[in-house]
Design an enzyme around this catalytic site. Structure first.
Site, short mmCIF file in Angstrom:
data_model
loop_
_atom_site.label_atom_id
_atom_site.label_comp_id
_atom_site.label_asym_id
_atom_site.label_seq_id
_atom_site.Cartn_x
_atom_site.Cartn_y
_atom_site.Cartn_z
N VAL A 192 16.04 -5.77 25.03
CA VAL A 192 15.18 -7.07 25.24
C VAL A 192 15.25 -8.02 24.23
CG1 VAL A 192 12.46 -7.37 25.23
CG2 VAL A 192 13.15 -5.27 26.02
N HIS A 232 -3.28 -17.01 49.05
CA HIS A 232 -2.00 -17.77 49.47
C HIS A 232 -2.13 -19.56 49.17
CE1 HIS A 232 1.16 -18.70 52.22
NE2 HIS A 232 0.51 -19.60 52.79
N ALA A 282 21.36 -7.45 17.50
CA ALA A 282 19.96 -7.01 18.13
C ALA A 282 20.21 -5.66 18.55
CB ALA A 282 19.69 -8.12 19.28
N ALA A 312 3.66 -4.78 21.19
CA ALA A 312 2.42 -4.83 20.36
C ALA A 312 1.20 -4.44 21.08
CB ALA A 312 2.41 -6.59 20.46
N GLY A 327 0.83 -1.26 -0.08
CA GLY A 327 0.20 -0.03 0.04
C GLY A 327 0.94 1.16 0.12
P1 FAD Z 1 4.39 -4.71 12.76
O1 FAD Z 1 4.05 -5.82 13.47
O2 FAD Z 1 5.75 -4.60 12.28
O3 FAD Z 1 3.50 -5.09 11.36
C1 FAD Z 1 3.47 -4.03 10.26
C2 FAD Z 1 2.95 -4.64 9.27
O4 FAD Z 1 2.73 -3.71 7.90
C3 FAD Z 1 3.88 -5.86 8.44
O5 FAD Z 1 2.99 -7.11 8.37
C4 FAD Z 1 4.43 -5.44 7.13
O6 FAD Z 1 4.47 -6.49 6.27
C5 FAD Z 1 3.08 -4.56 6.85
N1 FAD Z 1 3.43 -3.49 6.13
C6 FAD Z 1 4.49 -2.62 5.98
N2 FAD Z 1 4.49 -1.80 4.96
C7 FAD Z 1 3.33 -2.05 4.30
C8 FAD Z 1 3.05 -1.48 3.04
N3 FAD Z 1 3.34 -0.44 2.41
N4 FAD Z 1 1.83 -2.29 2.61
C9 FAD Z 1 1.32 -3.32 3.01
N5 FAD Z 1 1.79 -3.90 4.25
C10 FAD Z 1 2.70 -3.05 4.86
N6 FAD Z 1 6.45 -6.93 21.54
C11 FAD Z 1 5.69 -7.05 22.47
O7 FAD Z 1 4.82 -6.33 23.14
N7 FAD Z 1 5.80 -8.25 23.27
C12 FAD Z 1 7.10 -9.17 22.93
O8 FAD Z 1 7.32 -10.15 23.73
C13 FAD Z 1 7.65 -8.84 21.84
N8 FAD Z 1 8.71 -9.67 21.29
C14 FAD Z 1 9.35 -9.46 20.27
C15 FAD Z 1 10.38 -10.46 19.76
C16 FAD Z 1 10.93 -10.17 18.63
C17 FAD Z 1 12.03 -11.18 18.22
C18 FAD Z 1 10.74 -8.88 17.96
C19 FAD Z 1 11.35 -8.57 16.56
C20 FAD Z 1 9.77 -8.02 18.37
C21 FAD Z 1 8.99 -8.26 19.49
N9 FAD Z 1 8.14 -7.25 19.73
C22 FAD Z 1 7.41 -7.69 21.02
C23 FAD Z 1 7.77 -6.10 19.34
C24 FAD Z 1 6.42 -6.38 18.41
O9 FAD Z 1 6.70 -7.49 17.54
C25 FAD Z 1 6.03 -5.05 17.72
O10 FAD Z 1 5.86 -3.73 18.67
C26 FAD Z 1 4.93 -5.13 16.97
O11 FAD Z 1 4.79 -6.06 16.20
C27 FAD Z 1 4.58 -4.04 16.14
O12 FAD Z 1 3.21 -4.00 15.78
P2 FAD Z 1 2.72 -3.21 14.42
O13 FAD Z 1 1.45 -3.48 14.05
O14 FAD Z 1 2.88 -1.51 14.67
O15 FAD Z 1 3.79 -3.29 13.35
P1 AMP Z 2 17.12 -2.26 22.09
O1 AMP Z 2 16.93 -0.84 21.26
O2 AMP Z 2 16.43 -2.12 23.49
O3 AMP Z 2 16.69 -3.27 21.40
O4 AMP Z 2 18.53 -2.54 22.51
C1 AMP Z 2 19.36 -2.30 21.52
C2 AMP Z 2 20.93 -2.28 22.26
O5 AMP Z 2 22.02 -2.26 21.25
C3 AMP Z 2 21.18 -0.94 22.99
O6 AMP Z 2 21.34 -1.35 24.38
C4 AMP Z 2 22.34 -0.37 22.48
O7 AMP Z 2 23.03 0.43 23.34
C5 AMP Z 2 23.02 -1.58 21.72
N1 AMP Z 2 23.99 -1.25 20.70
C6 AMP Z 2 23.86 -0.42 19.66
N2 AMP Z 2 24.86 -0.49 18.76
C7 AMP Z 2 25.76 -1.35 19.54
C8 AMP Z 2 27.10 -1.66 18.89
N3 AMP Z 2 27.85 -1.28 17.93
N4 AMP Z 2 27.69 -2.56 19.68
C9 AMP Z 2 27.33 -2.60 20.84
N5 AMP Z 2 26.02 -2.52 21.56
C10 AMP Z 2 25.27 -1.78 20.45
#
Ligand code: FAD
Ligand code: AMP
Length: 479
Positions: free
Chosen positions: A191, A452, A277, A328, A122
């Site tokens: 995280v 408890h 990460a 999320a 989109g």
């Molecule tokens: P997203 O989930 O990123 O979704 C965006 C969607 O938009 C995607 O499907 C993408 O394909 C679509 N999109 C983008 N541009 C377009 C376009 N132009 N047209 C059509 N579609 C498009 N959060 C938590 O709260 N708890 C957790 O435990 C947690 N664990 C995580 C673990 C990992 C490894 C990662 C990477 C993230 C984690 N998060 C967690 C963060 C969480 O996933 C995000 O905060 C959340 O998914 C954000 O939701 P969103 O809807 O804003 O975006």
């Molecule tokens: P978050 O934004 O919580 O996912 O955390 C990412 C982490 O990566 C932060 O604590 C940053 O300080 C760390 N970070 C970013 N760049 C570097 C780097 N070049 N080397 C080591 N740590 C980094």
């Protein structure tokens, strides 16, 4: 032909799909656009969270925790298991099954609520026109009364360690290792780095986490991050190097040599796999045409007000693509708020009561202000803490690490923050969220009856400790 909709949502992550369902429930003719295609060529719904984020990471955390428990935790209970083995392939298949169940579930919910789905990318143009470029290259045009931008975020890449999808990977790659890496490097003790580092450490990797900052988990309450650092490094053997900034890397065969700078100078470590990460950034590339009128802030997030309105009337943005924690549940709440605003309600969100959880073992969870923030803001506060070591249920569970800490306003007694490091913190923190949402006092929690034996008794005792009245520990000060 131009389609007409009252609400068009771009992106089906937890922000976008929840907004679309809510808008449809409120009687709006709603469409959603999603571009994500799986290896099998089919569109997948649910965004980062369901596909490569919250859900698959928690599935692997659960599997790896059970494995570690079988290896190290059973003996104490008198349970004898002969040499347990981990079938990584099966663990990944289980994770994929959960992801599949939830993503198809979202597709079903969208359909069931009468939301029209468009599969493709989109792009918002001027005057709330949205173009969808489908995977076959054809284009469909939608005229919307309201547009909700929910394109989410993508991993940050850093020049010293470009991902190669093989040895150097981002969080998505770290959910898919087909075998346990012997030595795993993780850049970033945030995280995601801590959660994914924990998964592979429990499965047998030697894990080194390189973190540029000197302070561990700077956003968490100081007492909690101190406890957690000790537990992760001393008890669990995660090698977390603070003040270690990664400055370069070199592939050597199947391995990668990582260069980093710490207080002693430049050092090197060789890894079999490296997870980058270092955070996530908002994703807007190709989603906003130049004449869309939507403005970004200086960090690349879509600029919005407190109610997620962008600079264009009738265009809203929610979730990871706007300011605030990249979580999320924060995105989903924004989705509900925006759908309600579009339906004519004056909805608002309480950004002060969004829980943060890190799903390590034990878990870290908090809501509201940290002690450091209250000090910096000059707030007169009282603090109470209670250790799980004095909680019978924690002893029965064989897991007494950590504490609950509650911060309350010294004059009004209103709860300002709750911080938990311990078993079940992710569930228990809901009590703090409710306390903040309901503007509870510490006394409200003190006067509440907790079952408890439960871990939540530590919440009760921490609330009592705010006024030096804890029952099951010696109070430092007399009232
Ligand atoms: P997203 O989930 O990123 O979704 C965006 C969607 O938009 C995607 O499907 C993408 O394909 C679509 N999109 C983008 N541009 C377009 C376009 N132009 N047209 C059509 N579609 C498009 N959060 C938590 O709260 N708890 C957790 O435990 C947690 N664990 C995580 C673990 C990992 C490894 C990662 C990477 C993230 C984690 N998060 C967690 C963060 C969480 O996933 C995000 O905060 C959340 O998914 C954000 O939701 P969103 O809807 O804003 O975006
Ligand atoms: P978050 O934004 O919580 O996912 O955390 C990412 C982490 O990566 C932060 O604590 C940053 O300080 C760390 N970070 C970013 N760049 C570097 C780097 N070049 N080397 C080591 N740590 C980094």
């Amino acid at each position: 032909m131009t389609h007409q909709f009252e609400v068009v949502v771009i992106g089906s992550g937890p922000a976008g799909y929840v907004a679309a369902i809510k808008a449809a429930q409120l009687g709006k003719k709603t469409a959603i656009i999603e571009k994500w295609v799986k290896e099998d060529g089919k569109t997948t719904w649910g965004g980062t969270c369901l596909n490569v984020g919250c859900i698959p990471s928690k599935a692997l955390l659960q599997s790896s925790e059970m494995y570690a428990e079988t290896l190290h935790g059973f003996e104490d209970h008198g349970i004898q298991v002969k040499s347990p083995k981990m079938d990584v392939k099966k663990m990944l298949a289980r994770k994929d099954g959960i992801v599949n169940q939830l993503t198809t579930g979202v597709a079903g919910l969208l359909k069931g609520n009468g939301v029209t789905s468009f599969e493709g990318k989109g792009q918002l143009k001027a005057n709330k026109v949205v173009e969808v470029t489908k995977h076959d290259g054809s284009v469909e045009t939608i005229q919307a009364d309201n547009v909700i931008l929910a394109m989410g975020s993508i991993p940050v890449e850093i020049p010293p360690t470009p991902t190669d999808g093989d040895v150097i990977v981002d969080s998505t790659g770290a959910l898919e290792f087909s075998e346990v890496p012997k030595k795993l490097g993780v850049i970033g003790a945030g995280v995601i780095g801590l959660e994914l580092g924990s998964v592979w450490k429990r499965l047998g990797s030697e894990v080194v986490v390189l973190e540029a900052m000197d302070k561990f988990l700077a956003a968490a309450d100081g007492a909690i991050s101190k406890d957690a650092f000790k537990s992760f490094t001393k008890d669990q053997g995660l090698d977390i190097r603070l003040g270690a900034r990664v400055v370069g890397s070199e592939r050597k065969g199947k391995q990668v040599v990582v260069k980093f700078q710490d207080s002693e100078g430049e050092k090197e470590e060789t890894f079999d796999k490296l997870v980058v990460a270092v955070g996530r950034r908002p994703y807007t590339e190709g989603c906003l045409s130049e004449d869309s009128g939507v403005k970004l802030d200086e960090r690349g997030f879509i600029f919005v007000d407190d109610q997620c309105r962008t600079t264009v009337p009738g265009v809203y943005a929610i979730g990871d693509v706007v300011r605030g924690p990249m979580l999320a549940h924060k995105g989903s709440e924004e989705g509900i708020m925006v759908a309600e605003i579009i339906a004519g309600h004056n909805a608002q969100m309480n950004y002060d009561a969004i829980p943060n959880v890190i799903y390590t073992h034990p878990e870290i969870a908090w809501v509201g202000k940290t002690e450091e923030e209250l000090k910096a803001d000059g707030v007169d506060y009282k603090a109470g803490a209670f250790p799980f070591a004095a909680i019978g249920r924690a002893m029965a569970a064989g897991d007494t690490t950590g504490q609950v800490k509650i911060l309350a306003d010294a004059k009004t007694d209103r709860v300002l923050g709750m911080h938990i490091f311990g078993l079940g913190a992710s569930e228990m923190i809901a009590q703090g969220v409710i306390a903040l949402e309901f503007a509870s006092s510490a006394e409200d929690l003190q006067l509440t009856c907790f079952a408890h034996p439960t871990l939540s008794e530590a919440v009760h005792e921490a609330a009592l400790a705010v006024d030096n009245m804890a029952i099951h520990k010696m109070n430092r000060k007399k009232r």
